[in-house]
Design a protein around this motif. Sequence first.
Motif, PDB file in Angstrom:
ATOM      1  N   GLY A  91       0.092 -37.989 -43.631  1.00 51.44           N
ATOM      2  CA  GLY A  91       0.059 -38.184 -45.076  1.00 51.44           C
ATOM      3  C   GLY A  91       0.641 -39.515 -45.491  1.00 51.44           C
ATOM      4  O   GLY A  91       0.075 -40.218 -46.348  1.00 51.44           O
ATOM      5  N   TRP A  92       1.747 -39.895 -44.878  1.00 47.58           N
ATOM      6  CA  TRP A  92       2.370 -41.183 -45.188  1.00 47.58           C
ATOM      7  C   TRP A  92       1.426 -42.333 -44.820  1.00 47.58           C
ATOM      8  O   TRP A  92       1.232 -43.271 -45.601  1.00 47.58           O
ATOM      9  CB  TRP A  92       3.692 -41.313 -44.432  1.00 47.58           C
ATOM     10  CG  TRP A  92       4.399 -42.617 -44.620  1.00 47.58           C
ATOM     11  CD1 TRP A  92       4.494 -43.640 -43.729  1.00 47.58           C
ATOM     12  CD2 TRP A  92       5.126 -43.049 -45.774  1.00 47.58           C
ATOM     13  NE1 TRP A  92       5.228 -44.683 -44.239  1.00 47.58           N
ATOM     14  CE2 TRP A  92       5.635 -44.339 -45.495  1.00 47.58           C
ATOM     15  CE3 TRP A  92       5.407 -42.460 -47.011  1.00 47.58           C
ATOM     16  CZ2 TRP A  92       6.391 -45.057 -46.413  1.00 47.58           C
ATOM     17  CZ3 TRP A  92       6.165 -43.182 -47.929  1.00 47.58           C
ATOM     18  CH2 TRP A  92       6.647 -44.458 -47.630  1.00 47.58           C
ATOM     19  N   GLY A  93       0.831 -42.254 -43.627  1.00 52.25           N
ATOM     20  CA  GLY A  93      -0.107 -43.287 -43.206  1.00 52.25           C
ATOM     21  C   GLY A  93      -1.290 -43.393 -44.141  1.00 52.25           C
ATOM     22  O   GLY A  93      -1.757 -44.491 -44.469  1.00 52.25           O
ATOM     23  N   PHE A  94      -1.785 -42.230 -44.587  1.00 52.71           N
ATOM     24  CA  PHE A  94      -2.936 -42.241 -45.498  1.00 52.71           C
ATOM     25  C   PHE A  94      -2.564 -42.856 -46.842  1.00 52.71           C
ATOM     26  O   PHE A  94      -3.300 -43.695 -47.374  1.00 52.71           O
ATOM     27  CB  PHE A  94      -3.432 -40.814 -45.705  1.00 52.71           C
ATOM     28  CG  PHE A  94      -4.647 -40.722 -46.596  1.00 52.71           C
ATOM     29  CD1 PHE A  94      -5.914 -40.875 -46.080  1.00 52.71           C
ATOM     30  CD2 PHE A  94      -4.511 -40.488 -47.957  1.00 52.71           C
ATOM     31  CE1 PHE A  94      -7.037 -40.800 -46.902  1.00 52.71           C
ATOM     32  CE2 PHE A  94      -5.620 -40.410 -48.787  1.00 52.71           C
ATOM     33  CZ  PHE A  94      -6.888 -40.557 -48.252  1.00 52.71           C
ATOM     34  N   VAL A 390      -0.824 -55.079 -37.068  1.00 50.56           N
ATOM     35  CA  VAL A 390      -0.148 -54.078 -36.229  1.00 50.56           C
ATOM     36  C   VAL A 390       1.344 -54.034 -36.554  1.00 50.56           C
ATOM     37  O   VAL A 390       1.933 -52.953 -36.720  1.00 50.56           O
ATOM     38  CB  VAL A 390      -0.357 -54.393 -34.736  1.00 50.56           C
ATOM     39  CG1 VAL A 390       0.480 -53.457 -33.865  1.00 50.56           C
ATOM     40  CG2 VAL A 390      -1.844 -54.251 -34.374  1.00 50.56           C
ATOM     41  N   LEU A 391       1.973 -55.196 -36.650  1.00 43.77           N
ATOM     42  CA  LEU A 391       3.415 -55.236 -36.930  1.00 43.77           C
ATOM     43  C   LEU A 391       3.728 -54.677 -38.314  1.00 43.77           C
ATOM     44  O   LEU A 391       4.679 -53.898 -38.481  1.00 43.77           O
ATOM     45  CB  LEU A 391       3.932 -56.664 -36.800  1.00 43.77           C
ATOM     46  CG  LEU A 391       3.905 -57.265 -35.385  1.00 43.77           C
ATOM     47  CD1 LEU A 391       4.378 -58.713 -35.419  1.00 43.77           C
ATOM     48  CD2 LEU A 391       4.760 -56.439 -34.437  1.00 43.77           C
ATOM     49  N   VAL A 396       5.838 -50.169 -41.636  1.00 46.77           N
ATOM     50  CA  VAL A 396       5.748 -49.244 -42.766  1.00 46.77           C
ATOM     51  C   VAL A 396       5.780 -47.798 -42.278  1.00 46.77           C
ATOM     52  O   VAL A 396       6.407 -46.931 -42.908  1.00 46.77           O
ATOM     53  CB  VAL A 396       4.479 -49.522 -43.590  1.00 46.77           C
ATOM     54  CG1 VAL A 396       4.288 -48.461 -44.666  1.00 46.77           C
ATOM     55  CG2 VAL A 396       4.580 -50.890 -44.247  1.00 46.77           C
ATOM     56  N   LEU A 397       5.117 -47.512 -41.161  1.00 49.58           N
ATOM     57  CA  LEU A 397       5.184 -46.158 -40.607  1.00 49.58           C
ATOM     58  C   LEU A 397       6.621 -45.819 -40.195  1.00 49.58           C
ATOM     59  O   LEU A 397       7.079 -44.682 -40.376  1.00 49.58           O
ATOM     60  CB  LEU A 397       4.254 -46.028 -39.403  1.00 49.58           C
ATOM     61  CG  LEU A 397       2.753 -46.047 -39.702  1.00 49.58           C
ATOM     62  CD1 LEU A 397       1.966 -45.961 -38.400  1.00 49.58           C
ATOM     63  CD2 LEU A 397       2.361 -44.899 -40.624  1.00 49.58           C
ATOM     64  N   ALA A 398       7.330 -46.811 -39.643  1.00 51.21           N
ATOM     65  CA  ALA A 398       8.728 -46.586 -39.254  1.00 51.21           C
ATOM     66  C   ALA A 398       9.596 -46.269 -40.464  1.00 51.21           C
ATOM     67  O   ALA A 398      10.490 -45.404 -40.399  1.00 51.21           O
ATOM     68  CB  ALA A 398       9.275 -47.811 -38.517  1.00 51.21           C
ATOM     69  N   VAL A 399       9.346 -46.937 -41.588  1.00 53.35           N
ATOM     70  CA  VAL A 399      10.075 -46.627 -42.819  1.00 53.35           C
ATOM     71  C   VAL A 399       9.840 -45.173 -43.211  1.00 53.35           C
ATOM     72  O   VAL A 399      10.762 -44.458 -43.614  1.00 53.35           O
ATOM     73  CB  VAL A 399       9.636 -47.578 -43.956  1.00 53.35           C
ATOM     74  CG1 VAL A 399      10.178 -47.106 -45.299  1.00 53.35           C
ATOM     75  CG2 VAL A 399      10.106 -49.000 -43.665  1.00 53.35           C
ATOM     76  N   GLY A 400       8.591 -44.721 -43.088  1.00 50.92           N
ATOM     77  CA  GLY A 400       8.282 -43.333 -43.399  1.00 50.92           C
ATOM     78  C   GLY A 400       9.008 -42.365 -42.485  1.00 50.92           C
ATOM     79  O   GLY A 400       9.501 -41.321 -42.926  1.00 50.92           O
ATOM     80  N   VAL A 401       9.086 -42.704 -41.197  1.00 54.60           N
ATOM     81  CA  VAL A 401       9.779 -41.839 -40.234  1.00 54.60           C
ATOM     82  C   VAL A 401      11.270 -41.746 -40.573  1.00 54.60           C
ATOM     83  O   VAL A 401      11.873 -40.671 -40.535  1.00 54.60           O
ATOM     84  CB  VAL A 401       9.584 -42.364 -38.800  1.00 54.60           C
ATOM     85  CG1 VAL A 401      10.484 -41.623 -37.821  1.00 54.60           C
ATOM     86  CG2 VAL A 401       8.123 -42.219 -38.385  1.00 54.60           C
ATOM     87  N   VAL A 402      11.859 -42.889 -40.918  1.00 56.91           N
ATOM     88  CA  VAL A 402      13.281 -42.892 -41.295  1.00 56.91           C
ATOM     89  C   VAL A 402      13.498 -42.022 -42.534  1.00 56.91           C
ATOM     90  O   VAL A 402      14.446 -41.243 -42.618  1.00 56.91           O
ATOM     91  CB  VAL A 402      13.766 -44.338 -41.536  1.00 56.91           C
ATOM     92  CG1 VAL A 402      15.165 -44.328 -42.162  1.00 56.91           C
ATOM     93  CG2 VAL A 402      13.773 -45.122 -40.242  1.00 56.91           C
TER      94      VAL A 402
END
Length: 409
Positions: A91-94, A390-391, A396-402
Motif C-alpha cells: 500500500g505504501w509503495g502504491f 532505484v535509490l 522512500v520505501l525505507a521511510v515507510g518501513v520505519v
Amino acid sequence: MSTDRLARRLGTGDAVVVGLSAMIGAGVFTAFAPAAAAAGSGLLLGLAIAAVVAYCNATSSARLAIRYPESGGTYVYGRERLGPFWGYLAGWGFVVGKTASCAAMALTVLAYAAPGLGQPWRGLLAVAVVAALTALNYRGVRRSTRAATVLVTLSLLALGVAVVAVLVAGGPSAHRLLPLAGTGATGILEAAGLLFFAFAGYARVATLGEEVRDPARTIPRAIAWALGIVLVVYAVVAAVLLAQLGSSTVASAGDPLAVAVAATDWPGLTPVVRTGAALAALGALLALVLGVSRTVLAMARDGHLPRGLAAVHPRFGVPHRAELAVGAVVALLAAVVDLRGAIGFSSFAVLTYYAIANASAWTLGARRVVPAVGFTGCVLLAASLPVSAVLAGAAVLAVGVVGYALRRP
C-alpha cells in the motif's frame, strides 16, 4: 449501514474505461522518450518484456481481486495472504508511486498543451489542473467514469490521427525499427522498466473492487480487455514513432507524437494530436486519483494512515477526505518535480507493489507459474531502472518501513 463502505455502481464497461484511461495517458505520451534514450530502437523489445510482466501481474491481480473484492488492491491481498507488514508495504509503495504518476500526468498535460511554458506559470497551471480533477472526483465515481469515457475516446481518436498522418503523409522507414548496434540487454531491461509505467493502470480496476458489480466476473474481464487493447495501441504507436523519427529524436522529444506529426506533409494536424495528448493525460490523472484515494481509504481503515481519511461522503459516496489529501500532495509535486524523474520513481515503487501481488497470488496454490514469472520480472525490472530512481524509491520505501515499525506496540 456502515458509513465507510462504498456502493457497487460500476459495470464491466465502466471498469474497462478506468483501466484504459489510466494506461493510455500514462504510456503513449510519456514513457517512449526515456525508453528510447535507454535502449534506442530496442525499446520495442523492452515493450514486449514489459507486456509479459504486465500480463502476469494482471492475471495475479485478477485472481486475488475475485477472492478479496475490496478497495485497496494489493494492500488488501498482501495483508490477507502474507501478513500485515507486506500489505502495508504494498500500500505504501502504491500510494507514493502513483502519487508520483499523478504528478507526471499533470506535467504531461502541460508538455503537450503548453510546450515551453516556464516557471512559475508551469507550476501554477499544474496545480490548477489537479484541483479541477480532484473536484470532479469529489462529486462521485459515476461522474468520474463518464468523464473518463469521453477523454479516452478523444485520446484514441487523436492517436489514430497521428498514426494515419505518419503512414500516409510522413516518411516512415522500416530500417529505423531495427535495434541499433551496441544496444545491450541492460538498456533494453531499463527501457522495459520505464515502459512498465505505461501498463500499470490495468490494476486500477482491482483497487476499485469495492465499487464494481459482480466483481468475480467483472474484474477479470475488465483487466483482460483493457490490457489487450492498450498493448495493441502501444505496439502500433511505438513502431510508427520509431519509423518516422528514429530512436534518437524520440529520446530527445518531450512531446514525440506531436513532433512526428509536425514532420509529415500534414503539419496542420499537430494541434489535434496535442489536444488528444492533453486529454489522455487528464483521463489518466482522473483514474489515478481514483485508485490512490481508494488505497488511502483502505490503509486509513486499518490505522496505517490517519483514520479521518477513511470517511465516505454521505451524499456523493466517495472517500472525500482521502481524495482531497491526495489532490493536495499531487498538486505540490506537480509544481516542483521533473517528468522523467517522476516516471522512474513511480516505476520502482509500483514494481514493488506488483512483486507483492505476485507473491500473494503464489500462496493461492494452483497455477503458480504465472506469479513466479511475474515476481521475477518485477524484481529484475526494478533493479534495471536508472540508479537515481532505484535509490529514491528504496529510500522512500525505507521511510515507510520505519514508520510501520514505530507504530507497532
